[in-house]
Design an enzyme around this catalytic site. Structure first.
Site, PDB file in Angstrom:
ATOM      1  N   TYR A 101     -10.770  -5.823   6.973  1.00 19.08           N
ATOM      2  CA  TYR A 101      -9.215  -4.543   6.977  1.00 19.08           C
ATOM      3  C   TYR A 101     -10.467  -3.388   7.208  1.00 19.08           C
ATOM      4  CZ  TYR A 101      -4.845  -3.536   7.062  1.00 19.08           C
ATOM      5  OH  TYR A 101      -3.643  -3.593   7.111  1.00 19.08           O
ATOM      6  N   LYS A 172      -3.786  -8.587   6.021  1.00 16.90           N
ATOM      7  CA  LYS A 172      -2.978  -8.150   4.824  1.00 16.90           C
ATOM      8  C   LYS A 172      -2.997  -9.208   3.977  1.00 16.90           C
ATOM      9  CE  LYS A 172      -2.488  -3.363   4.240  1.00 16.90           C
ATOM     10  NZ  LYS A 172      -1.212  -3.082   3.974  1.00 16.90           N
ATOM     11  N   GLU A 243       4.754  -4.047   8.716  1.00 14.60           N
ATOM     12  CA  GLU A 243       4.042  -4.198   8.280  1.00 14.60           C
ATOM     13  C   GLU A 243       3.714  -3.553   9.626  1.00 14.60           C
ATOM     14  OE1 GLU A 243      -0.094  -2.483   7.111  1.00 14.60           O
ATOM     15  OE2 GLU A 243       1.242  -3.463   5.767  1.00 14.60           O
ATOM     16  N   ASP A 244       3.232  -1.724   9.418  1.00 18.16           N
ATOM     17  CA  ASP A 244       3.293  -1.054  10.786  1.00 18.16           C
ATOM     18  C   ASP A 244       3.777  -1.053  12.296  1.00 18.16           C
ATOM     19  OD1 ASP A 244       0.741  -0.099   9.857  1.00 18.16           O
ATOM     20  OD2 ASP A 244      -1.178  -0.763  11.497  1.00 18.16           O
TER      21      ASP A 244
END
EC number: 1.1.1.38
Length: 562
Positions: A101, A172, A243-244
């Site tokens: 990550y 993740k 996410e993002d």
């Protein structure tokens, strides 16, 4: 091999088993399994344990000279033998988390199309918007319980990476398993390919995504709606983590769906939860309370404002009014301190803007009130950076803060490492080792005047795996604000520095399983109390957490037919 569990019965044999990463054991297949599943000759003669395999894999891992090559190597193991991958990562969690990550995953996202080797997860492209149901049915994962989804528009601090953003959901979910014990069979990474506005990608002949400018407006909203509905039909009990997503979309999507489905946004809520947990631990270590702090933020995007709102909520829970709490939190962005008379504030910024009347007595500030102006006038005790711009916590700012606060709490949280507002080494030297520091990316320990300071990584991996485990174990239908607040408090309870006055601000990664279980229990308990799941006792909840916690052990296989 775990011989205490019942065997798994498999209906296929031969090369098909070796090509299935969830069940492949490589050289660890027993003699009986090799015969019954037609594997003799397909793997070397020696029968190895998973620890022997992990030892060889670790030696190979250490042979690579750069982090990207190490990342690619680990991903290859993940795509061929997931049990071995997770055993290897769990055995070396501190060394390998920065590889699988942040910060290495950022480079992997930038080079995703160039380094592409094997499919993992689902790519749902806008031209296929009418076939989302079919695409979900194509997944090799049939019992999906956690989805991490991105549209690739705001990957870490790197911006629009198009389908290269798939590296984030993959990474993740690797942490959900290695830190939170979620079985990899229950996880599914998804990228929504809605085009890209990155000209380098559009012109790159190797780019593998839809070569089209990003869609927006109603088209985008309808696509997200179709996706959410299709997922709910296919897997009605799954937890969806956003996410993002770009700032303009992240908060509206969260607000639209958080009460309809079991979902949360890790950039907004997960970041806020781990930041508040770290802040609670720092306050305890400094001998004070959160509601007594004066807090300055650098960065007023969705992540920064999400942290600020969570801090306000925690302050209110400690006994002060919402109005008072908001006067103690100052948000600074590229235009300076957010003020209520600014014309272009985003909806989530408006409640955090300071009233102009609150700064009437300030002195020596510029037209656009800078962070230094805020430090000199409000004398903050806490400084949090979520700007994504390196070096903005200058020596002048840190020394000015330290001049009025003996133990300043300073969190430069921007990712990756190249984007951090100030390094822990600089902060600790400028404050003579008195600052309480946590960062978003990993840093080596710092020595000041002969004393070694371990740097706490205020990383969402301390929070979201426990939240996911708590949701799965309790069967919660939604992720409530109270559940997130419970996760923050549970994390603070695990702080070595807050517990005994020594050690790092946050637990070591080697203790992440115990931390995740502690958070899961706190989250699940609140879900039960709020009626978001069926009633259950604390004992049953704890048993469910243990029962849902997956460990990377090989199972015995039996063949269903010949």
């Amino acid at each position: 091999m775990d011989d205490n569990k019942r065997p798994l019965y498999l209906p296929f044999a031969g090369p098909a088993i070796l090509e299935a990463p969830l069940i492949n054991k490589g050289s660890a297949f027993s003699e009986e399994e090799r015969i019954f599943f037609n594997l003799e000759g397909l793997v070397p003669y020696a029968i190895e344990t998973i620890e022997e395999q992990a030892s060889r894999a670790y030696d190979q891992f250490r042979s690579f000279n750069n982090d990207l090559d190490k990342h690619i190597y680990l991903r290859n193991i993940q795509d061929t033998n997931e049990t071995l991958f997770y055993r290897l990562v769990q055995n070396n969690i501190s060394e390998m988390m920065p590889i699988i990550y942040t910060p290495t995953v950022g480079l992997a996202c930038e080079r995703f199309s160039k380094n592409y080797r094997r499919n993992r997860g689902l790519f749902i492209s806008y031209p296929n918007k009418d076939r989302i149901d079919d695409i979900l049915n194509n997944s090799t994962r049939q019992k999906v319980k956690i989805i991490v989804v991105t549209d690739g528009e705001r990957i870490l601090g790197l911006g629009d990476q198009g389908i290269g953003g798939m590296g984030i959901p993959i990474g993740k979910l690797s942490l959900y398993t290695s830190c939170g014990g979620i079985s990899p069979a229950y996880t599914l990474p998804i990228t929504l390919d809605v085009g890209t506005d990155n000209p380098q990608l559009l012109e790159d002949p190797m780019y593998m995504g839809w070569r089209h400018p990003r869609i927006g407006g109603e088209e985008y909203a309808e696509f997200i709606e179709a996706f959410m509905q299709a997922v709910h039909v296919r897997w009605p009990d799954t937890l969806i983590q956003f996410e993002d997503f770009a700032q303009k979309n992240a908060m509206p999507i969260l607000e639209r769906y958080k009460d309809r489905y079991c979902c949360f946004n890790d950039d907004i809520q997960g970041t806020a939860a781990v930041a508040v947990g770290s802040l609670l631990a720092a306050c305890k270590a400094a001998g004070t309370e959160l509601n007594q702090q004066r807090i300055a933020f650098l960065g007023a995007g969705s992540a920064g404002c999400g942290i600020a709102e969570a801090i306000v909520a925690q302050m209110v829970s400690e006994g002060i009014s919402d109005e008072q709490a908001r006067t103690q939190v100052c948000m600074v962005d590229r235009w300076g301190l957010l003020l209520d008379n600014m014309p272009n504030l985003l909806p989530f910024q408006q409640k955090l803007a300071q009233k102009c009347t609150n700064i009437q007595n300030w002195s020596n500030f510029s037209d656009n009130i800078s962070l230094l102006d805020v430090v000199n006038n409000t004398k903050p005790t806490v400084l949090i950076g979520v700007s994504g711009v390196p070096g903005l916590f200058t020596e002048e700012i840190i020394r000015a803060m330290h001049s009025h606060c003996a133990r300043p709490i300073i969190f430069p949280l921007s990712n990756p490492t190249s984007r951090v507002e100030a390094t822990p080494k600089d902060i600790l030297h400028w404050t003579s080792g008195q600052a309480l520091v946590a960062t978003g990316s990993p840093f080596e320990p710092v020595v000041v005047d002969g004393e070694t300071f371990e740097i706490a990584q205020c990383n969402n991996s301390f929070i979201f795996p426990g939240i996911g485990l708590g949701v799965l174990a309790s069967g919660a239908r939604h992720v409530s604000d109270a559940m997130l607040m419970a996760s923050s408090r549970a994390l603070a309870e695990c702080s070595p520095l807050a517990i005994d006055g020594s050690g790092p601000l946050l637990p070591k990664l080697e203790d992440i399983h115990a931390v995740s279980k502690h958070i899961a229990f706190a989250v699940g308990k609140v879900a039960v109390e709020q009626g978001l799941t069926l009633p259950m006792s604390d004992e049953i909840l704890q048993q469910s957490i243990e029962g849902n916690f997956w460990s990377p052990e090989y199972r015995r296989y039996k063949r269903t037919s010949f």
